[in-house]
Write an enzyme that holds these catalytic residues in place. Sequence first.
Site, PDB file in Angstrom:
ATOM      1  N   GLY A 132       0.830  -1.210   0.000  1.00  0.00           N
ATOM      2  CA  GLY A 132       0.000   0.000   0.000  1.00  0.00           C
ATOM      3  C   GLY A 132       0.856   1.248   0.000  1.00  0.00           C
ATOM      4  N   LEU A 133       1.115   1.785  -1.201  1.00  0.00           N
ATOM      5  CA  LEU A 133       2.055   2.898  -1.318  1.00  0.00           C
ATOM      6  C   LEU A 133       1.362   4.245  -1.521  1.00  0.00           C
ATOM      7  CD1 LEU A 133       4.931   1.230  -3.371  1.00  0.00           C
ATOM      8  CD2 LEU A 133       4.902   1.815  -0.936  1.00  0.00           C
ATOM      9  N   MET A 144       0.924   7.601   3.406  1.00  0.00           N
ATOM     10  CA  MET A 144       1.329   7.047   4.701  1.00  0.00           C
ATOM     11  C   MET A 144       2.255   5.860   4.513  1.00  0.00           C
ATOM     12  SD  MET A 144       0.163   8.598   7.480  1.00  0.00           S
ATOM     13  CE  MET A 144      -0.005   7.358   8.773  1.00  0.00           C
ATOM     14  N   GLY A 145       1.916   4.979   3.592  1.00  0.00           N
ATOM     15  CA  GLY A 145       2.741   3.805   3.350  1.00  0.00           C
ATOM     16  C   GLY A 145       4.139   4.171   2.892  1.00  0.00           C
ATOM     17  N   ARG A 161      -0.919  -2.815  -5.408  1.00  0.00           N
ATOM     18  CA  ARG A 161      -1.799  -3.455  -6.396  1.00  0.00           C
ATOM     19  C   ARG A 161      -1.595  -2.831  -7.774  1.00  0.00           C
ATOM     20  NH1 ARG A 161      -8.069  -2.569  -6.883  1.00  0.00           N
ATOM     21  NH2 ARG A 161      -7.327  -0.599  -6.049  1.00  0.00           N
ATOM     22  N   VAL A 197      -3.605  -0.049   3.730  1.00  0.00           N
ATOM     23  CA  VAL A 197      -4.663   0.068   2.730  1.00  0.00           C
ATOM     24  C   VAL A 197      -5.935   0.569   3.403  1.00  0.00           C
ATOM     25  CG1 VAL A 197      -3.668  -1.760   1.309  1.00  0.00           C
ATOM     26  CG2 VAL A 197      -5.398  -2.342   3.013  1.00  0.00           C
ATOM     27  N   SER A 206      -0.812   7.113  14.259  1.00  0.00           N
ATOM     28  CA  SER A 206      -1.278   8.496  14.198  1.00  0.00           C
ATOM     29  C   SER A 206      -0.119   9.444  13.975  1.00  0.00           C
ATOM     30  CB  SER A 206      -2.007   8.877  15.485  1.00  0.00           C
ATOM     31  OG  SER A 206      -2.424  10.231  15.428  1.00  0.00           O
ATOM     32  N   LYS A 251      -6.645   3.406  19.220  1.00  0.00           N
ATOM     33  CA  LYS A 251      -6.526   4.389  18.128  1.00  0.00           C
ATOM     34  C   LYS A 251      -7.875   5.046  17.854  1.00  0.00           C
ATOM     35  CE  LYS A 251      -4.726   6.568  14.568  1.00  0.00           C
ATOM     36  NZ  LYS A 251      -5.769   6.899  13.626  1.00  0.00           N
ATOM     37  N   HIS A 281      -8.414   7.573  20.488  1.00  0.00           N
ATOM     38  CA  HIS A 281      -7.529   8.689  20.148  1.00  0.00           C
ATOM     39  C   HIS A 281      -8.209   9.605  19.136  1.00  0.00           C
ATOM     40  CE1 HIS A 281      -4.821  10.478  17.145  1.00  0.00           C
ATOM     41  NE2 HIS A 281      -3.958  10.678  18.119  1.00  0.00           N
ATOM     42  N   ASN A 282      -8.772   9.015  18.081  1.00  0.00           N
ATOM     43  CA  ASN A 282      -9.407   9.827  17.045  1.00  0.00           C
ATOM     44  C   ASN A 282     -10.650  10.530  17.567  1.00  0.00           C
ATOM     45  OD1 ASN A 282      -7.432   8.622  15.466  1.00  0.00           O
ATOM     46  ND2 ASN A 282      -8.787   8.293  13.742  1.00  0.00           N
ATOM     47  N   GLU A 320      -9.514  13.424  19.417  1.00  0.00           N
ATOM     48  CA  GLU A 320      -9.095  14.402  18.412  1.00  0.00           C
ATOM     49  C   GLU A 320     -10.298  15.222  17.932  1.00  0.00           C
ATOM     50  OE1 GLU A 320      -7.881  13.816  13.831  1.00  0.00           O
ATOM     51  OE2 GLU A 320      -6.546  12.782  15.237  1.00  0.00           O
TER      52      GLU A 320
END
Length: 481
Positions: free
Chosen positions: A9-10, A13-14, A33, A74, A128, A183, A186-187, A190
């Site tokens: 998954g580029l 973030m990746g 992919r 992803v 995060s 997480k 956390h969000n 936020e």
Amino acid sequence: MSADIGLIGLAVMGQNLVLNMNDNGFKVAVYNRTTEKVDAFLEGPAKGTEVIGTHSLEEFIKTLKTPRKVMFMVKAGPAVDSLIDQIAPLLEKDDIIIDGGNSHYPDTQRRYEALKEKGILFMGTGISGGEEGARHGPSIMPGGHPDAWKELKPIFQAIAAKSEDGEPCCDWVGEGGAGHYVKMVHNGIEYGDMQIICEAYQIMTQLLGLSCDEMHTIFNKWNEGELNSYLIEITSSIFAHKEKGEPLINKILDVAGQKGTGKWTGISALDLGQPLTLIGEAVFARCLSALKEQRVKASKIYSGPTEKYSGDKDSLVEAIRQALYASKIVSYAQGFMLMRAAADEFKWNLNYGGIALMWRGGCIIRSRFLGDIKTAYDKHPDLESLLTDDFFKDAIIKATPGWRQVASLAAIHGIPVPCFSTALSFFDGYRSERLPANLLQAQRDFFGAHTYERLDAPRGKFFHTNWTGTGGDVTSSSYSI
């Protein structure tokens, strides 16, 4: 086999996590992919690194050292399940899959159990910090199979953000879906942090008529004190940003987006019977903002109060700061109460001081304030609520006069402050020895024979009254959601 870890998954973030791992001495294999992204990454941001590009899942797996460590970056949901279905047959016993996306914790728990049966170790890992954090040090919240954590700890703690005393903002959270649950909370927090800042902004503009330059100065000053945080810092920068000489903030449409983690937090709180009022109102504030066309129509039907504020500006700015700080304390108190309830429900052994440390750097809600939370839980690991800790008790008492002033003035002048107000209502309810729920229970018993407990009887003993003289003595079955 030469890669220490593989990442699929580029997107931004990746890519940034891969570069972060490479900078810290880990060899990373990558796959996407859309394989053109692999080539573009190797020829662009990853040029000159030791990153290994692959063009099929089979080639990708062959590059990995055993036990293989495969990290997904992803989109949450069906894409994760589809990728697991494709890659699991290529893995062996004790290989590791890490989901680093924003997956919903029940999905993570389900995947953990299913892969456990196949001998594959699954990790649901909250990350995060956005693209900057991913590149230079995010907050990482790993949960899942404890045997996998032993293998991943050196990598994750190396790439994570570090607190001021050098501790990595990453530690083991718990089994199953615990990492993604933390997480999620956390969000949710936020959402709350952002909304209370927005309410301070609206009072400053609508009631005090402050300019963006003035608010830039105020937020800069606030960032030097107990409100020091990433969100206060970037808010100050936003007020200073100009386009063609005019503040850009004044040209942005007042309709907020959301991706669902705040909503998930609120739903979990309802499921667990926890009064997560501030985060709930923060979610609803975004929903209300989305009704832009209706709001425009309503503004032409209803006129609000026209009275101008004639008090001292500086003293009200200080009162707004106090309201912001007190509401922030309530929000985090509610968030940690929710995590405690979830730990009881799902049999997780959460380290609350450790969680505060994980959020101390790298993540969106990072702040000086989290150091005070860690200290509170270090002193009392079984602390029921931050509101009963001496530090936060003193802080709330000190901030309450300004908090009440701001909530009152907002109501008088017709300015919506849902989170300031609900935080204050929660605080007043939490500190009340007696609430009107006795009347509520009488009403429930009157119309539905739901029974009630009495002050002059032991807890757990229930009573029913034949309120009308014709209702009889049969009671409703006892249950609680």
